[in-house]
Scaffold this active site. Structure first.
Site, short mmCIF file in Angstrom:
data_model
loop_
_atom_site.label_atom_id
_atom_site.label_comp_id
_atom_site.label_asym_id
_atom_site.label_seq_id
_atom_site.Cartn_x
_atom_site.Cartn_y
_atom_site.Cartn_z
N LYS A 82 0.67 -1.30 0.00
CA LYS A 82 -0.12 0.00 0.12
C LYS A 82 0.78 1.06 -0.10
O LYS A 82 1.80 1.39 0.59
CB LYS A 82 -0.89 -0.20 1.08
CG LYS A 82 -2.00 1.18 1.35
CD LYS A 82 -2.96 0.96 2.75
CE LYS A 82 -3.95 1.87 2.51
NZ LYS A 82 -4.82 1.79 3.76
N SER A 156 -9.58 1.66 3.25
CA SER A 156 -8.67 2.43 2.42
C SER A 156 -7.83 1.72 1.51
O SER A 156 -7.25 2.20 0.44
CB SER A 156 -7.95 3.55 3.04
OG SER A 156 -7.22 2.88 3.86
N SER A 180 -9.66 -0.55 7.33
CA SER A 180 -9.25 -0.65 5.91
C SER A 180 -8.49 -2.04 5.50
O SER A 180 -8.49 -2.31 4.23
CB SER A 180 -8.14 0.37 5.86
OG SER A 180 -8.98 1.77 6.04
#
Length: 604
Positions: A82, A156, A180
């Site tokens: 990420k 997210s 997330s």
């Protein structure tokens, strides 16, 4: 060289290199060259040179003898990161181009994974500054659901979930503050492991809410996620919030686990998710789980604190001077949320902490009466068009069963649980106190085997028979018991009250003798090694390390704890007996075990 198939598990990736590890560079460069560079799940896709550099370091370690393939359990396994987690040589943006910087060192977790042989193949898209559970709040575009592009992917950690669900990466790193690392797993039919806070180092991570952030792991299987977690986790003195595993948690849940469920579940009118939830509960019951309805009010109240109270100010601190930049440099919804933190005072923040602590204590007391809590990973899902109409309200709905978890210091594991009538995935999340990560993974692996769902969006079947085999040896002691501590025997409670869990029944090597000791209340045997002996039945139990000393303190003379050799060559801790006590004892070796002797005595 043939095209590498998408959707391979860790074991399948490792198998490619067993005979010739030197092919790793060509395999991975060719593999990544197949990717669509317009795929917005990626913010940065590794170049050929990025891959060659990483592979060269692995091969150099093999060549100079500093490491073997055994030392690198993730050798040649491609993974994604990420883009709020640093990878040396690749830009970090947190999905905000104005924030871009070039880290010179890897985040601690990335460094550990690379040291174990894994290779970073790219940085993934996310809701900007990890603010959102939707996957739409990014200037790089919304990452779509891998089953239906009209729907959100969840966030997210949207890109990290997407590339794993499609089988591009064997696993990926996300982050999880409010869910997330779980909501995108539920929306894309994959596993999302949210570890106990402090187990994974946060050094090299762009914070969202530093007190409540943790790196998370996405994988196609629970076993793969757990293998990655074992490598990635561990104390880091460079992270002020890193914690040492206390060695008090059980290695497994009970044989007949009791799961708390919300007495009344909220699905916001989504009948398809509600039906999928009821089906998941039925499957849990069929797997031997007892469901215990609980009042979900304190969980819901704590969940609301994360975005509707002073905790928002933590995001404001994390973003810092970016709020002083022109408004167009940030996603408007993210900017609005983060800017709201300025409305709260220091007094509000302290009061919020007192509220959090009180609700967390209530939650921990509720969970103390059960093995775990099970909830829908998300109560509903929405289309991209719907999300554009209600970006804040629908995001809040997604967090109904996730927002409280880090505030209450809990571990969590999101797993696939079937499909809704419209073909979209549905997931459940197992939640337990801090450091119960291994116990959750062990149960979830059994769950995944029972469900036998296809892996992510790849259509590939789950390999039968996978299981969580490794424990955390620094956190548990495997103990062989032979008499009064066996299941059903009078002292077994000395194990179970310390969260020890039964592993298996097995036998010792064939050079042991068993004796019924004289004058013992309750009756106890003594195990002793001898030149002429037999295999003796024992039970193996995993005892939390921090509770082992308490247990040993209760062992009376002439018994003690030493090392016992099993028939398969394993050496474990176990009960042994002082030689002077054997003279007055009765040799019962021929019966092969304590219970068989007791049964003979009863019949006699």
């Amino acid at each position: 060289m043939s095209t590498v198939e998408y959707g391979q598990t860790l074991a399948e990736w490792r198998a490619q290199y067993t005979q010739n590890p030197h092919i790793v560079s060509s395999v991975l460069t060719r593999y990544v060259s197949q990717f669509d560079r317009a795929d917005n799940a990626w913010i940065y896709l590794a170049s050929e040179q990025d891959i060659l550099t990483q592979c060269a370091a692995l091969l150099d370690a093999l060549e100079d003898g500093s490491k073997t393939l055994v030392d690198m359990p993730l050798f040649g396994v491609p993974f994604a990161v990420k883009d709020n987690i640093d990878v040396a040589g690749m830009p970090t943006t947190a999905a905000c181009p104005a924030f871009l910087y070039h880290p010179e060192v890897d985040a601690t977790v990335v460094a550990r994974l690379k040291s174990a042989g894994a290779v970073v193949i790219g940085k993934t898209n996310l809701d900007q500054f990890a603010t959102g559970l939707v996957g739409t709040r990014s200037p790089y575009g919304a990452v779509v659901n891998t089953f239906n592009p009209d729907y959100v992917s969840g966030g997210s950690s949207s890109g990290s979930a997407s590339v794993v669900a499609r089988g591009l990466a064997a696993f990926s790193l996300g982050t999880d503050t409010a869910g997330s690392g779980r909501v995108p797993a539920g929306f894309n039919n994959i596993v999302g492991l949210k570890p106990t806070k402090g187990w994974f180092s946060a050094q090299g991570v762009v914070p969202a809410c530093r007190l409540n952030d943790t790196i998370s792991v996405f994988a196609l299987t629970v076993d793969d996620a757990w293998q990655v977690a074992q490598v990635a986790g561990g104390y880091d003195a460079g992270d002020a919030y890193s914690r040492v595993h206390p060695g008090t948690a059980p290695a497994q849940l009970s044989n007949a686990p009791r799961f708390a469920i919300p007495e009344q579940c909220e699905f916001y009118g989504d009948s398809q998710s509600e039906q999928a939830w009821q089906q998941a509960l039925a499957h849990l019951v069929a797997q031997g789980v007892e469901l215990v309805p609980i009042d979900f009010t304190p969980f819901r109240q704590l969940a609301e604190q994360l975005y509707y109270g002073a905790w928002v100010a933590e995001r404001t601190v994390a973003v810092g001077s970016m709020l002083d930049q022109p408004p167009e440099t940030m996603d408007p919804t993210v900017r609005q949320i983060v800017a709201n933190g300025k409305a709260w005072t220091a007094c509000d923040a302290w009061q919020a902490e007192y509220t959090r602590a009180g609700l967390a204590r209530t939650i921990q007391q509720v969970l103390a009466a059960v093995d775990a809590l099970v909830v829908p990973t998300s109560p509903t899902i929405h289309t991209l068009a719907e999300m554009a109409e209600e970006p804040v309200n629908y995001n809040s709905q997604f967090g109904t069963y996730t927002n409280f978890t880090n505030l209450a210091d809990l571990s969590a594991l999101a797993v696939p649980a079937g499909f809704r009538q419209d073909g979209l995935p549905f997931g459940i999340t197992l939640i337990a106190p801090a450091w119960h990560d291994l116990a959750l993974a062990a149960f979830a692996c059994q769950w995944q085997q029972q469900q036998a769902l296809p892996l992510g969006a790849t259509g590939r079947p789950l390999t039968a028979g996978a299981s969580i085999t490794p424990t955390l040896p620094e956190c548990y002691v495997r103990l062989a018991v032979v008499g009064a501590h066996l299941r059903g025997m009078p002292l077994n409670h000395q194990l179970t009250t310390r969260d020890a869990v039964f592993v298996e029944e097995t036998v010792t090597a064939d050079d042991y003798r068993l004796y019924a000791l004289a004058g013992q209340v309750p009756a106890k045997p003594g195990l002793a090694r001898a030149e002429q002996g037999n295999a003796i039945i024992v039970e193996l139990w995993d005892v939390p390390l921090a509770r082992f000393g308490e247990f040993v303190a209760e062992v009376p003379a002439p018994l003690g704890i030493g090392s016992v050799t099993l028939a398969d060559g394993r050496v474990v801790k176990g009960f042994i007996c002082e030689p002077q006590a054997l003279g007055a004892a009765t040799d019962i070796t021929q019966w092969g075990g304590w219970k068989a002797w007791l049964a003979h005595q009863h019949l006699a």
